[in-house]
Scaffold this motif. Structure first.
Motif, PDB file in Angstrom:
ATOM      1  N   LEU A  55      36.248  36.559  25.203  1.00 27.80           N
ATOM      2  CA  LEU A  55      36.308  37.507  26.319  1.00 27.80           C
ATOM      3  C   LEU A  55      35.417  37.053  27.469  1.00 27.80           C
ATOM      4  O   LEU A  55      35.799  37.147  28.649  1.00 27.80           O
ATOM      5  CB  LEU A  55      35.880  38.893  25.840  1.00 27.80           C
ATOM      6  CG  LEU A  55      36.849  39.626  24.909  1.00 27.80           C
ATOM      7  CD1 LEU A  55      36.215  40.914  24.404  1.00 27.80           C
ATOM      8  CD2 LEU A  55      38.158  39.922  25.608  1.00 27.80           C
ATOM      9  N   ALA A  56      34.230  36.566  27.150  1.00 30.74           N
ATOM     10  CA  ALA A  56      33.321  36.095  28.194  1.00 30.74           C
ATOM     11  C   ALA A  56      33.927  34.911  28.950  1.00 30.74           C
ATOM     12  O   ALA A  56      33.801  34.812  30.173  1.00 30.74           O
ATOM     13  CB  ALA A  56      31.974  35.707  27.584  1.00 30.74           C
ATOM     14  N   ALA A  57      34.581  34.011  28.219  1.00 28.81           N
ATOM     15  CA  ALA A  57      35.224  32.870  28.874  1.00 28.81           C
ATOM     16  C   ALA A  57      36.402  33.321  29.727  1.00 28.81           C
ATOM     17  O   ALA A  57      36.608  32.823  30.835  1.00 28.81           O
ATOM     18  CB  ALA A  57      35.679  31.863  27.819  1.00 28.81           C
ATOM     19  N   LEU A  58      37.172  34.277  29.220  1.00 31.64           N
ATOM     20  CA  LEU A  58      38.339  34.758  29.945  1.00 31.64           C
ATOM     21  C   LEU A  58      37.946  35.450  31.249  1.00 31.64           C
ATOM     22  O   LEU A  58      38.672  35.365  32.247  1.00 31.64           O
ATOM     23  CB  LEU A  58      39.130  35.713  29.053  1.00 31.64           C
ATOM     24  CG  LEU A  58      40.554  36.071  29.492  1.00 31.64           C
ATOM     25  CD1 LEU A  58      41.435  34.833  29.498  1.00 31.64           C
ATOM     26  CD2 LEU A  58      41.138  37.129  28.565  1.00 31.64           C
ATOM     27  N   ARG A  59      36.806  36.096  31.265  1.00 31.80           N
ATOM     28  CA  ARG A  59      36.361  36.782  32.483  1.00 31.80           C
ATOM     29  C   ARG A  59      36.025  35.804  33.610  1.00 31.80           C
ATOM     30  O   ARG A  59      35.942  36.208  34.771  1.00 31.80           O
ATOM     31  CB  ARG A  59      35.150  37.664  32.174  1.00 31.80           C
ATOM     32  CG  ARG A  59      35.522  39.031  31.614  1.00 31.80           C
ATOM     33  CD  ARG A  59      34.321  39.963  31.603  1.00 31.80           C
ATOM     34  NE  ARG A  59      33.395  39.613  30.547  1.00 31.80           N
ATOM     35  CZ  ARG A  59      33.451  40.094  29.304  1.00 31.80           C
ATOM     36  NH1 ARG A  59      34.395  40.968  28.981  1.00 31.80           N
ATOM     37  NH2 ARG A  59      32.578  39.736  28.388  1.00 31.80           N
ATOM     38  N   GLN A  60      35.849  34.547  33.283  1.00 34.00           N
ATOM     39  CA  GLN A  60      35.573  33.553  34.320  1.00 34.00           C
ATOM     40  C   GLN A  60      36.845  33.083  35.028  1.00 34.00           C
ATOM     41  O   GLN A  60      36.767  32.466  36.089  1.00 34.00           O
ATOM     42  CB  GLN A  60      34.870  32.340  33.706  1.00 34.00           C
ATOM     43  CG  GLN A  60      33.545  32.657  33.049  1.00 34.00           C
ATOM     44  CD  GLN A  60      32.907  31.425  32.436  1.00 34.00           C
ATOM     45  OE1 GLN A  60      32.760  30.388  33.087  1.00 34.00           O
ATOM     46  NE2 GLN A  60      32.527  31.518  31.169  1.00 34.00           N
ATOM     47  N   LEU A  61      38.004  33.369  34.465  1.00 35.23           N
ATOM     48  CA  LEU A  61      39.276  32.920  35.036  1.00 35.23           C
ATOM     49  C   LEU A  61      39.831  34.030  35.919  1.00 35.23           C
ATOM     50  O   LEU A  61      40.370  35.015  35.427  1.00 35.23           O
ATOM     51  CB  LEU A  61      40.264  32.573  33.918  1.00 35.23           C
ATOM     52  CG  LEU A  61      39.728  31.645  32.817  1.00 35.23           C
ATOM     53  CD1 LEU A  61      40.811  31.351  31.798  1.00 35.23           C
ATOM     54  CD2 LEU A  61      39.206  30.347  33.425  1.00 35.23           C
ATOM     55  N   ARG A  62      39.707  33.881  37.228  1.00 28.27           N
ATOM     56  CA  ARG A  62      40.059  34.952  38.169  1.00 28.27           C
ATOM     57  C   ARG A  62      41.262  34.609  39.037  1.00 28.27           C
ATOM     58  O   ARG A  62      41.426  35.158  40.132  1.00 28.27           O
ATOM     59  CB  ARG A  62      38.857  35.280  39.069  1.00 28.27           C
ATOM     60  CG  ARG A  62      37.572  35.552  38.338  1.00 28.27           C
ATOM     61  CD  ARG A  62      37.738  36.544  37.223  1.00 28.27           C
ATOM     62  NE  ARG A  62      38.032  37.901  37.687  1.00 28.27           N
ATOM     63  CZ  ARG A  62      38.248  38.929  36.882  1.00 28.27           C
ATOM     64  NH1 ARG A  62      38.241  38.750  35.570  1.00 28.27           N
ATOM     65  NH2 ARG A  62      38.498  40.116  37.380  1.00 28.27           N
ATOM     66  N   GLU A  63      42.132  33.727  38.589  1.00 28.19           N
ATOM     67  CA  GLU A  63      43.307  33.403  39.383  1.00 28.19           C
ATOM     68  C   GLU A  63      44.232  34.601  39.542  1.00 28.19           C
ATOM     69  O   GLU A  63      44.296  35.481  38.676  1.00 28.19           O
ATOM     70  CB  GLU A  63      44.061  32.244  38.734  1.00 28.19           C
ATOM     71  CG  GLU A  63      44.477  32.509  37.304  1.00 28.19           C
ATOM     72  CD  GLU A  63      44.641  31.225  36.515  1.00 28.19           C
ATOM     73  OE1 GLU A  63      45.774  30.942  36.102  1.00 28.19           O
ATOM     74  OE2 GLU A  63      43.630  30.518  36.328  1.00 28.19           O
ATOM     75  N   ARG A  64      44.944  34.654  40.665  1.00 29.30           N
ATOM     76  CA  ARG A  64      45.782  35.814  40.993  1.00 29.30           C
ATOM     77  C   ARG A  64      47.084  35.815  40.213  1.00 29.30           C
ATOM     78  O   ARG A  64      47.524  36.863  39.747  1.00 29.30           O
ATOM     79  CB  ARG A  64      46.071  35.853  42.500  1.00 29.30           C
ATOM     80  CG  ARG A  64      45.070  36.630  43.311  1.00 29.30           C
ATOM     81  CD  ARG A  64      43.729  35.971  43.333  1.00 29.30           C
ATOM     82  NE  ARG A  64      42.693  36.828  43.869  1.00 29.30           N
ATOM     83  CZ  ARG A  64      41.402  36.624  43.690  1.00 29.30           C
ATOM     84  NH1 ARG A  64      40.976  35.611  42.970  1.00 29.30           N
ATOM     85  NH2 ARG A  64      40.515  37.429  44.215  1.00 29.30           N
TER      86      ARG A  64
END
Length: 319
Positions: free
Chosen positions: A168-177
């Motif tokens: 989850l912490a890693a996924l929160r770094q991916l902010r592509e639209r």
């Protein structure tokens, strides 16, 4: 006190009929797991029916339920992102609101998580309640993106999965639209394992995706995690240029050797239309990628929150 915390994240859009049937099944599944602090987070993705009222009733009856309401309908991928962003303690398990993914498998997912896996995903071995066309196209899509993309996307695997805190912490770094969550889950990596299961039919209501929306979703996934379409356009243009060059040489040789007093209008039109079609295909593929770059450059937020109602159990603990 329980050792582990798990939040079941359910994104809902116009699911007022299915949620009252689904929630008791989630509660029963969480209650059957020892030493687990189980929570439920519902995300209302701008529903236009009674979904929010139904969710408020569920939260009133169950102190473990947190509600998140978006300002409008942003789409399932953004709604899932909003829910996962809110889970800052423990693991999260994504569950569809239509009841097709059985909550009864949650104990199996938790068992795999406790064994050390970070991504426990359900792999469908059967799809009840779906026509042959949808099953065939879904089967073909997963095989196609698996071959085109360098990012591992497990075949026949949707959003039904458990993600560990570090995932989850890693996924929160991916902010592509343009978000294709199945690809983002694979891109994060870490230890993953599949849990095979038979997918049920919807418990109520109808699907919110028609074939046009599913086509666009497939296009989103392919263009988000593979540049293969651009490479295909390059190869197609190269082969077309070679064929056109060879044909031009043949015309010159033919004119010198036998003469060509009458120009062939059908041949000329066929060549023009063929080359024009190839060029338009190439421009369309380039446009798809440029459009994504344009959306990313605007740097808008992925979603906007209208209202958050924390679980009453959290408020009691803070008090």
């Amino acid at each position: 006190m329980p050792n582990d915390r798990l939040t079941v994240v359910v994104a809902a859009y116009n699911e007022a009929q299915s949620l009252p049937v689904l929630h008791p099944r989630i509660s029963a599944a969480l209650a059957g797991i020892a030493e687990l602090d189980g929570r439920v987070l519902y995300v209302d993705d701008g529903s236009t029916d009674d979904t929010w009222r139904v969710l408020c009733d569920l939260a009133f009856a169950d102190p473990r339920v947190t509600l998140l309401r978006l300002s409008r309908n942003f789409g399932k991928e953004a709604a899932l992102t909003a829910g996962l962003d809110l889970v800052t303690d423990g693991a999260a398990l994504i569950l569809d609101a239509d009841g097709q993914d059985p909550p009864e498998l949650v104990p199996d997912f938790v068992a795999k998580w406790r064994e050390g896996y970070d991504d426990v995903h359900g792999t469908r071995i059967a799809r009840a309640g779906e026509g042959w066309l949808k099953r065939t196209t879904a089967h073909a899509f997963y095989r196609l993106i698996g071959r085109l993309s360098k990012t591992p996307v497990p075949a026949d695997t949707g959003d039904f999965r458990l993600l560990s805190p570090r995932s989850l912490a890693a996924l929160r770094q991916l902010r592509e639209r343009h978000r294709f969550m199945k690809g983002l889950f694979g891109w994060v990596g870490f230890r993953s394992v599949a849990v095979p299961y038979e997918r049920d039919a919807r418990i109520a209501g109808g699907s919110k995706f028609n074939f046009w929306q599913l086509w666009n979703f497939a296009l989103e996934g392919i263009t988000s995690f593979s540049s293969a379409p651009l490479r295909v356009a390059t190869y197609l243009g190269l082969m077309t240029a070679l064929v056109a060059f060879a044909y031009g040489v043949w015309i010159i040789v033919k004119a010198f050797a036998w003469g060509d007093p009458v120009a062939g209008w059908p041949t000329m039109m066929a060549v023009i239309l063929f080359l024009g079609g190839v060029q338009l295909i190439g421009l369309g593929l380039i446009g798809e990628y440029l459009g994504r770059l344009y959306d990313e450059s605007k740097n808008r937020p992925l979603y906007l929150v209208d209202e958050i109602r924390p679980a009453r159990s959290d408020a009691t603990q803070r008090a």
